[in-house]
Design a protein around this motif. Sequence first.
Motif, PDB file in Angstrom:
ATOM      1  N   VAL A 434      51.838 -37.830  62.587  1.00  0.00           N
ATOM      2  CA  VAL A 434      51.002 -36.628  62.662  1.00  0.00           C
ATOM      3  C   VAL A 434      51.540 -35.552  61.722  1.00  0.00           C
ATOM      4  CG1 VAL A 434      50.228 -34.749  64.159  1.00  0.00           C
ATOM      5  CG2 VAL A 434      50.218 -37.100  65.009  1.00  0.00           C
ATOM      6  N   SER A 435      52.863 -35.407  61.705  1.00  0.00           N
ATOM      7  CA  SER A 435      53.444 -34.374  60.853  1.00  0.00           C
ATOM      8  C   SER A 435      53.326 -34.718  59.379  1.00  0.00           C
ATOM      9  CB  SER A 435      54.914 -34.149  61.230  1.00  0.00           C
ATOM     10  OG  SER A 435      55.644 -35.356  61.167  1.00  0.00           O
ATOM     11  N   LEU A 436      53.037 -35.994  59.045  1.00  0.00           N
ATOM     12  CA  LEU A 436      52.792 -36.338  57.652  1.00  0.00           C
ATOM     13  C   LEU A 436      51.602 -35.568  57.089  1.00  0.00           C
ATOM     14  CD1 LEU A 436      53.259 -40.208  57.236  1.00  0.00           C
ATOM     15  CD2 LEU A 436      54.608 -38.385  56.220  1.00  0.00           C
ATOM     16  N   LEU A 437      50.614 -35.307  57.946  1.00  0.00           N
ATOM     17  CA  LEU A 437      49.462 -34.530  57.489  1.00  0.00           C
ATOM     18  C   LEU A 437      49.881 -33.149  57.025  1.00  0.00           C
ATOM     19  CD1 LEU A 437      46.783 -35.486  60.179  1.00  0.00           C
ATOM     20  CD2 LEU A 437      46.750 -36.081  57.761  1.00  0.00           C
ATOM     21  N   SER A 438      50.918 -32.598  57.651  1.00  0.00           N
ATOM     22  CA  SER A 438      51.377 -31.272  57.243  1.00  0.00           C
ATOM     23  C   SER A 438      51.938 -31.298  55.830  1.00  0.00           C
ATOM     24  CB  SER A 438      52.450 -30.769  58.218  1.00  0.00           C
ATOM     25  OG  SER A 438      53.638 -31.537  58.124  1.00  0.00           O
ATOM     26  N   THR A 439      52.534 -32.439  55.436  1.00  0.00           N
ATOM     27  CA  THR A 439      53.070 -32.515  54.079  1.00  0.00           C
ATOM     28  C   THR A 439      51.948 -32.501  53.044  1.00  0.00           C
ATOM     29  OG1 THR A 439      53.103 -34.948  54.062  1.00  0.00           O
ATOM     30  CG2 THR A 439      55.040 -33.826  54.931  1.00  0.00           C
ATOM     31  N   VAL A 440      50.815 -33.138  53.368  1.00  0.00           N
ATOM     32  CA  VAL A 440      49.682 -33.141  52.449  1.00  0.00           C
ATOM     33  C   VAL A 440      49.121 -31.732  52.286  1.00  0.00           C
ATOM     34  CG1 VAL A 440      47.444 -34.168  51.945  1.00  0.00           C
ATOM     35  CG2 VAL A 440      49.151 -35.490  53.184  1.00  0.00           C
ATOM     36  N   ILE A 441      48.886 -31.076  53.421  1.00  0.00           N
ATOM     37  CA  ILE A 441      48.339 -29.718  53.374  1.00  0.00           C
ATOM     38  C   ILE A 441      49.307 -28.778  52.663  1.00  0.00           C
ATOM     39  CG2 ILE A 441      47.557 -27.780  54.785  1.00  0.00           C
ATOM     40  CD1 ILE A 441      46.781 -29.840  56.944  1.00  0.00           C
ATOM     41  N   PHE A 442      50.592 -28.922  52.978  1.00  0.00           N
ATOM     42  CA  PHE A 442      51.583 -28.034  52.364  1.00  0.00           C
ATOM     43  C   PHE A 442      51.663 -28.257  50.859  1.00  0.00           C
ATOM     44  CE2 PHE A 442      55.843 -26.877  50.984  1.00  0.00           C
ATOM     45  CZ  PHE A 442      55.997 -25.623  51.550  1.00  0.00           C
ATOM     46  N   LEU A 443      51.565 -29.507  50.415  1.00  0.00           N
ATOM     47  CA  LEU A 443      51.640 -29.786  48.981  1.00  0.00           C
ATOM     48  C   LEU A 443      50.497 -29.124  48.226  1.00  0.00           C
ATOM     49  CD1 LEU A 443      53.005 -31.367  46.665  1.00  0.00           C
ATOM     50  CD2 LEU A 443      51.424 -33.247  47.164  1.00  0.00           C
ATOM     51  N   VAL A 444      49.270 -29.254  48.734  1.00  0.00           N
ATOM     52  CA  VAL A 444      48.117 -28.648  48.059  1.00  0.00           C
ATOM     53  C   VAL A 444      48.222 -27.127  48.076  1.00  0.00           C
ATOM     54  CG1 VAL A 444      45.609 -28.440  48.088  1.00  0.00           C
ATOM     55  CG2 VAL A 444      46.672 -30.641  48.608  1.00  0.00           C
ATOM     56  N   MET A 445      48.599 -26.562  49.220  1.00  0.00           N
ATOM     57  CA  MET A 445      48.709 -25.104  49.310  1.00  0.00           C
ATOM     58  C   MET A 445      49.822 -24.580  48.401  1.00  0.00           C
ATOM     59  SD  MET A 445      48.175 -24.310  53.377  1.00  0.00           S
ATOM     60  CE  MET A 445      48.555 -22.585  53.086  1.00  0.00           C
ATOM     61  N   ALA A 446      50.976 -25.250  48.397  1.00  0.00           N
ATOM     62  CA  ALA A 446      52.081 -24.796  47.548  1.00  0.00           C
ATOM     63  C   ALA A 446      51.705 -24.889  46.074  1.00  0.00           C
ATOM     64  CB  ALA A 446      53.326 -25.632  47.829  1.00  0.00           C
ATOM     65  N   VAL A 471      64.711 -33.274  59.159  1.00  0.00           N
ATOM     66  CA  VAL A 471      65.518 -32.832  60.296  1.00  0.00           C
ATOM     67  C   VAL A 471      64.713 -32.922  61.586  1.00  0.00           C
ATOM     68  CG1 VAL A 471      66.622 -30.833  61.362  1.00  0.00           C
ATOM     69  CG2 VAL A 471      67.085 -31.379  58.972  1.00  0.00           C
ATOM     70  N   PHE A 472      63.477 -32.422  61.577  1.00  0.00           N
ATOM     71  CA  PHE A 472      62.668 -32.439  62.796  1.00  0.00           C
ATOM     72  C   PHE A 472      62.254 -33.862  63.164  1.00  0.00           C
ATOM     73  CE2 PHE A 472      62.363 -27.898  62.304  1.00  0.00           C
ATOM     74  CZ  PHE A 472      62.156 -27.444  63.600  1.00  0.00           C
ATOM     75  N   ALA A 473      61.927 -34.708  62.176  1.00  0.00           N
ATOM     76  CA  ALA A 473      61.557 -36.088  62.479  1.00  0.00           C
ATOM     77  C   ALA A 473      62.748 -36.838  63.092  1.00  0.00           C
ATOM     78  CB  ALA A 473      61.085 -36.799  61.217  1.00  0.00           C
ATOM     79  N   SER A 474      63.935 -36.598  62.574  1.00  0.00           N
ATOM     80  CA  SER A 474      65.130 -37.245  63.128  1.00  0.00           C
ATOM     81  C   SER A 474      65.421 -36.742  64.539  1.00  0.00           C
ATOM     82  CB  SER A 474      66.336 -36.988  62.219  1.00  0.00           C
ATOM     83  OG  SER A 474      66.116 -37.508  60.924  1.00  0.00           O
ATOM     84  N   LEU A 475      65.207 -35.451  64.783  1.00  0.00           N
ATOM     85  CA  LEU A 475      65.420 -34.913  66.124  1.00  0.00           C
ATOM     86  C   LEU A 475      64.436 -35.512  67.123  1.00  0.00           C
ATOM     87  CD1 LEU A 475      66.124 -31.140  65.333  1.00  0.00           C
ATOM     88  CD2 LEU A 475      67.777 -32.923  65.935  1.00  0.00           C
ATOM     89  N   TYR A 476      63.196 -35.775  66.676  1.00  0.00           N
ATOM     90  CA  TYR A 476      62.233 -36.472  67.532  1.00  0.00           C
ATOM     91  C   TYR A 476      62.779 -37.836  67.931  1.00  0.00           C
ATOM     92  CZ  TYR A 476      58.064 -33.478  67.323  1.00  0.00           C
ATOM     93  OH  TYR A 476      57.166 -32.465  67.485  1.00  0.00           O
ATOM     94  N   GLU A 477      63.285 -38.581  66.951  1.00  0.00           N
ATOM     95  CA  GLU A 477      63.778 -39.923  67.224  1.00  0.00           C
ATOM     96  C   GLU A 477      65.029 -39.911  68.088  1.00  0.00           C
ATOM     97  OE1 GLU A 477      62.156 -42.580  66.535  1.00  0.00           O
ATOM     98  OE2 GLU A 477      60.595 -41.529  65.428  1.00  0.00           O
ATOM     99  N   LEU A 478      65.814 -38.837  68.021  1.00  0.00           N
ATOM    100  CA  LEU A 478      67.036 -38.718  68.817  1.00  0.00           C
ATOM    101  C   LEU A 478      66.774 -38.147  70.206  1.00  0.00           C
ATOM    102  CD1 LEU A 478      69.428 -37.390  66.023  1.00  0.00           C
ATOM    103  CD2 LEU A 478      69.446 -39.664  67.051  1.00  0.00           C
ATOM    104  N   ASN A 479      65.490 -38.003  70.588  1.00  0.00           N
ATOM    105  CA  ASN A 479      65.089 -37.534  71.914  1.00  0.00           C
ATOM    106  C   ASN A 479      65.537 -36.104  72.200  1.00  0.00           C
ATOM    107  OD1 ASN A 479      63.865 -40.001  72.497  1.00  0.00           O
ATOM    108  ND2 ASN A 479      65.721 -40.856  73.396  1.00  0.00           N
ATOM    109  N   VAL A 480      65.672 -35.293  71.152  1.00  0.00           N
ATOM    110  CA  VAL A 480      66.046 -33.897  71.364  1.00  0.00           C
ATOM    111  C   VAL A 480      64.903 -33.121  72.003  1.00  0.00           C
ATOM    112  CG1 VAL A 480      66.723 -31.745  70.195  1.00  0.00           C
ATOM    113  CG2 VAL A 480      67.723 -33.930  69.487  1.00  0.00           C
TER     114      VAL A 480
END
Length: 493
Positions: A434-446, A471-480
């Motif tokens: 889901v957060s991959l979509l944020s990278t697409v939007i952020f790339l076009v906006m930037a 960092v946030f994706a890794s924290l998701y996987e580490l159950n933070v």
Amino acid sequence: MQVTSTQAPTKYPYSTVRPRRTNCSAPAIEQFPRPLMGPEARKHGGLIIHILVAIYTFLGLAIVCDDYFVSSLDRICEELRLSPDVAGATFMAAGSSAPELATVIIGVFFAKDDIGVSGVIGSAVFNIMFVISICGLCSATASKLNWWPLCRDCFFYAISILVMLGTIYNESISWLESLFMLIMYMVYCVALSFNAKLERWAKSYNIPFLPKDDEPAEESALVSYRSLQEDRLSYTGPNSPVTEQVKNQEGSGIQETEQQPTTQPKQPEYYKAKEPDPNEVSPLVMPTDGNKWTLFTWGLVFPIHFMCRATMPDCRQEKWRSWYPFTFCISMIWISFYSYIMVWMITIIGSTLGIPDTVMGLTFVAAGVSVPDALSSLAVIKEGLGDMAVSNAVGSNVFDILVCLGLPWFIQTAMIQPGSHVNVTSRGLTYSTVSLLSTVIFLVMATHLNGWKLDRQYGIVLMVWYLIFIVFASLYELNVFGEMNPPVCPSKF
């Protein structure tokens, strides 16, 4: 240690080859051969050897892909008389994404773990943020970006992410879902084959907030590091063939000199493999005028080059041009070999340090398999072709998601065990997708806020965003942020 495993209830008529365990997830390290060193030996210094082997496999992947695999793909595209767009979207994408495909195949058929899926997700973020960021930081001057290639590739990339999200959301993949992913990639290839018509149609609307392109966009097909010689012929520069020809014709007439630069950039009707450089020195020849570091690096990669030259003919040479199918098959075997060793070593490293396989996939596996993509984009940015660099990084992600994931899943669920399904153990991968979509939007906006320029300021912004995402994706996987993943079952490996 004997750990009982039970198959979770499923709506599919056949069980999966990777059954879930009741209270923990199966450790991926048990799906590989037993390591030569035990856990205690690795914790007391033996892990350094595994790290060095993993780094060496990164070098092996880069050399095999760039020197042999891509060369065979060049010849295939030329023999099939494919247009540059279609060649870039199909065979050239396969060239730069072959390590990702091999890694997912290993994850599905050998490791039976999510390391392949997380590697593709991490590679997608690595390509779209880290690689483009490095291109901006290494660019001596600001490169103008045309909006059509970026928006086109980001649109299909977003569609690919949505397809992937719908596929792994229920944590199991059937053959119909994997087949749909492959069909969507075919749709992408068809759209690229009509790229010129679609570009004229899109630019006819004169969208107010998009920049106006006075000149045609650069050819935005996916390129490879070793296939740039042909592209260089289409652009003028201080040492370009066009400039040299103009210098040689100086004084022979103004009209002839002026017409040459306008006729040279015309895109060929079909893809043509680049000619071999007659001045290229064999990598097996020891450099005579180098320093100690040059000799060390030559000796370091000499075994890789030696094994490649001993098993594969160089189809760029005239006498071996018809041997490209053999070079293609053998190079795929070498890519699979290096990818297997790389995933094995990274799995051992993660298990020894207590890091989940998905975190290792998002970081180290992603960086390792993205080496060809990084080299491709860096090579074109040195030529001043910003559109090519960005399109290569974004466009190859479509292949990574739809083919590198869809094809192994389809083979497993439709051919090897028809009717079975593949489990996705990590719930955190859904949130990462889901957060991959944020990278697409952020790339076009930037890109829009930066004035559609590729410069160092643009590179710094993307680098910061990449670090935040990882960092946030890794924290998701580490159950933070909650119990996303079950704990890993204990293992004596």
